[in-house]
Design a protein around this motif. Structure first.
Motif, short mmCIF file in Angstrom:
data_model
loop_
_atom_site.label_atom_id
_atom_site.label_comp_id
_atom_site.label_asym_id
_atom_site.label_seq_id
_atom_site.Cartn_x
_atom_site.Cartn_y
_atom_site.Cartn_z
N PRO A 30 -13.22 4.25 -0.61
CA PRO A 30 -12.58 2.92 -0.59
C PRO A 30 -11.13 2.95 -0.14
O PRO A 30 -10.66 2.03 0.53
CB PRO A 30 -12.70 2.46 -2.05
CG PRO A 30 -13.84 3.23 -2.60
CD PRO A 30 -13.82 4.56 -1.91
N ALA A 31 -10.40 4.02 -0.49
CA ALA A 31 -8.98 4.07 -0.12
C ALA A 31 -8.80 4.08 1.39
O ALA A 31 -7.90 3.43 1.92
CB ALA A 31 -8.35 5.32 -0.73
N SER B 275 0.83 -1.21 0.00
CA SER B 275 0.00 0.00 0.00
C SER B 275 0.87 1.26 0.00
O SER B 275 0.56 2.24 -0.68
CB SER B 275 -0.93 0.00 1.23
OG SER B 275 -1.80 -1.11 1.19
N ALA B 276 1.95 1.23 0.78
CA ALA B 276 2.83 2.40 0.86
C ALA B 276 3.49 2.69 -0.48
O ALA B 276 3.64 3.85 -0.87
CB ALA B 276 3.89 2.18 1.93
N VAL B 277 3.86 1.65 -1.20
CA VAL B 277 4.56 1.85 -2.47
C VAL B 277 3.62 2.21 -3.61
O VAL B 277 3.90 3.11 -4.40
CB VAL B 277 5.36 0.57 -2.84
CG1 VAL B 277 5.97 0.69 -4.23
CG2 VAL B 277 6.44 0.32 -1.80
N PHE B 278 2.45 1.53 -3.67
CA PHE B 278 1.61 1.67 -4.85
C PHE B 278 0.35 2.51 -4.63
O PHE B 278 -0.16 3.10 -5.58
CB PHE B 278 1.17 0.28 -5.34
CG PHE B 278 2.32 -0.55 -5.84
CD1 PHE B 278 2.89 -0.32 -7.07
CD2 PHE B 278 2.83 -1.56 -5.05
CE1 PHE B 278 3.95 -1.09 -7.52
CE2 PHE B 278 3.90 -2.34 -5.49
CZ PHE B 278 4.46 -2.09 -6.73
N GLY C 28 -2.99 -7.47 -1.26
CA GLY C 28 -3.26 -6.06 -1.51
C GLY C 28 -3.75 -5.81 -2.92
O GLY C 28 -4.72 -5.08 -3.14
N LEU C 29 -3.08 -6.42 -3.91
CA LEU C 29 -3.48 -6.22 -5.30
C LEU C 29 -4.86 -6.79 -5.57
O LEU C 29 -5.69 -6.16 -6.24
CB LEU C 29 -2.45 -6.87 -6.22
CG LEU C 29 -2.70 -6.73 -7.73
CD1 LEU C 29 -2.67 -5.27 -8.14
CD2 LEU C 29 -1.68 -7.54 -8.53
N GLY C 30 -5.13 -7.98 -5.03
CA GLY C 30 -6.43 -8.61 -5.27
C GLY C 30 -7.58 -7.78 -4.75
O GLY C 30 -8.57 -7.54 -5.45
N HIS C 31 -7.48 -7.30 -3.50
CA HIS C 31 -8.56 -6.52 -2.92
C HIS C 31 -8.71 -5.16 -3.61
O HIS C 31 -9.83 -4.66 -3.78
CB HIS C 31 -8.33 -6.33 -1.42
CG HIS C 31 -8.60 -7.56 -0.62
ND1 HIS C 31 -9.87 -8.02 -0.37
CD2 HIS C 31 -7.77 -8.46 -0.01
CE1 HIS C 31 -9.82 -9.13 0.36
NE2 HIS C 31 -8.55 -9.41 0.58
N TRP C 32 -7.60 -4.56 -4.02
CA TRP C 32 -7.69 -3.28 -4.71
C TRP C 32 -8.31 -3.43 -6.09
O TRP C 32 -9.10 -2.60 -6.53
CB TRP C 32 -6.30 -2.64 -4.82
CG TRP C 32 -6.34 -1.24 -5.35
CD1 TRP C 32 -5.86 -0.79 -6.53
CD2 TRP C 32 -6.92 -0.09 -4.70
NE1 TRP C 32 -6.09 0.55 -6.67
CE2 TRP C 32 -6.74 1.00 -5.56
CE3 TRP C 32 -7.57 0.09 -3.48
CZ2 TRP C 32 -7.18 2.28 -5.24
CZ3 TRP C 32 -8.01 1.37 -3.15
CH2 TRP C 32 -7.81 2.44 -4.02
N ALA D 168 -3.28 9.42 -2.37
CA ALA D 168 -4.10 9.92 -1.25
C ALA D 168 -4.71 8.80 -0.43
O ALA D 168 -5.82 8.92 0.07
CB ALA D 168 -5.21 10.85 -1.77
N LEU D 169 -3.99 7.71 -0.31
CA LEU D 169 -4.47 6.62 0.52
C LEU D 169 -4.08 6.90 1.97
O LEU D 169 -3.07 6.43 2.48
CB LEU D 169 -3.85 5.29 0.05
CG LEU D 169 -4.37 4.02 0.70
CD1 LEU D 169 -5.86 3.87 0.49
CD2 LEU D 169 -3.64 2.81 0.16
#
Length: 303
Positions: free
Chosen positions: A173-174, A48-51, A216-220, A56-57
């Motif tokens: 959502p973010a 999450s921190a990188v992508f 992280g990728l799947g849920h996003w 604005a997450l």
């Protein structure tokens, strides 16, 4: 619409990769479940921190923060129970029981959200439970105790989804996406350190990192897909998970789905598809009623 469906297919592949990696670490490498769960959330924060955070997450503290924490705790419990079950069950067995989740959401939405179902959808929910019983086949063969953990994880994930629907009306959502890994790291750090075992191979660290990446990728991606298409259009594609899980289980663990799993999964999937069909019919009726009321108001003579 095609793009949304493609994203949903990719999301199911990511979740399958997450579960496969978790099983490989806990079953093949015999690493403690607490450690694997902790690493899943730690690397989710890194992902999450990188992508995501550059967009604005940012979490915030307000009166709804405790509800966000409760939702996050539901995900922690769900993840822990699921990883414990994966250590002992085949991937296809686990996902077949997990397919009960949409039916549980429909059943629990009545008492929790006031969204009661009619007898058609109640019948689908009942059929889904029958399908899970077929997968477990109690009284015919040995019922592995880990299946009860899968049921618990399914119930927890249903509550997690209901909490997500509730918070969607208040938080973007973010923000909701950020709370889950942060709270997971805070809660799972003590048990993760307590049961920590140093990996015996350097590439196990890559598998740890992939837990956060796939999760992280799947849920996003699921969030992005639902921005492009309604949920009732995308929901049937979650059942592709059975294909991915069966393929990964065969290639990596040499597991072949049993006829009990195939038959039970078929019943649960058909019940879920019937539930979605009834929801579409209900939405169409409500849309027509709304259009009729609007037309009546438009042609209402002045008083």
């Amino acid at each position: 619409m095609v793009k949304a469906i493609g994203l949903m297919v990719l999301a199911t592949l990511c979740i399958a990769a997450l579960d496969t990696t978790a099983k490989y670490l806990t079953d093949t490498h015999k690493l403690p479940v607490a450690q694997v769960v902790w690493m899943r959330f730690v690397w989710h924060v890194v992902f999450s921190a990188v992508f995501l955070w550059p967009f604005a997450l940012r979490p915030r503290c307000d009166r709804r923060s405790p509800r966000q924490v409760v939702r996050s705790c539901l995900m922690i419990v769900t993840t822990a129970l699921n990883f414990i079950a994966l250590k002992y069950l085949q991937l296809d067995q686990n996902i077949a029981i997990f397919f009960l989740m949409p039916l549980l959401v429909a059943a629990l939405s009545g008492p929790l959200l006031g969204e009661w179902v009619g007898w058609h959808r109640a019948s689908a929910i009942f059929a889904g439970f029958i399908g899970v019983l077929v997968v477990m086949h109690p009284g015919i063969g040995d019922v592995h105790w880990a299946m009860l953990f899968t049921l618990g994880a399914t119930f927890g994930y249903a509550l997690f989804n209901i909490a997500t629907r509730y918070l969607a009306a208040y938080d973007p959502p973010a923000v909701t996406q950020t709370y889950t890994p942060l709270v997971g790291v805070l809660i799972m750090t003590p048990p993760g350190l307590l049961y920590w075992q140093w990996p015996d191979q350097w590439w196990v660290w890559l598998l740890f990192a992939s837990l956060g990446f796939w999760g992280g990728l799947g849920h996003w991606i699921i969030i992005l897909a639902h921005r492009l298409a309604p949920a009732n259009v995308l929901a049937p594609y979650i059942y592709l998970g059975l294909i991915w899980m069966s393929a990964f289980g065969f290639v990596i663990f040499d597991h072949v789905p049993t006829w009990w799993t195939i038959a039970g999964a078929a019943i649960v999937i058909l019940a879920g598809l019937y539930l979605l069909a009834r929801e579409r019919i209900a939405e169409d009726r409500e849309r027509k009623r709304g259009a009729a009321r609007s037309a009546g108001a438009e042609f209402e003579p002045p008083q």
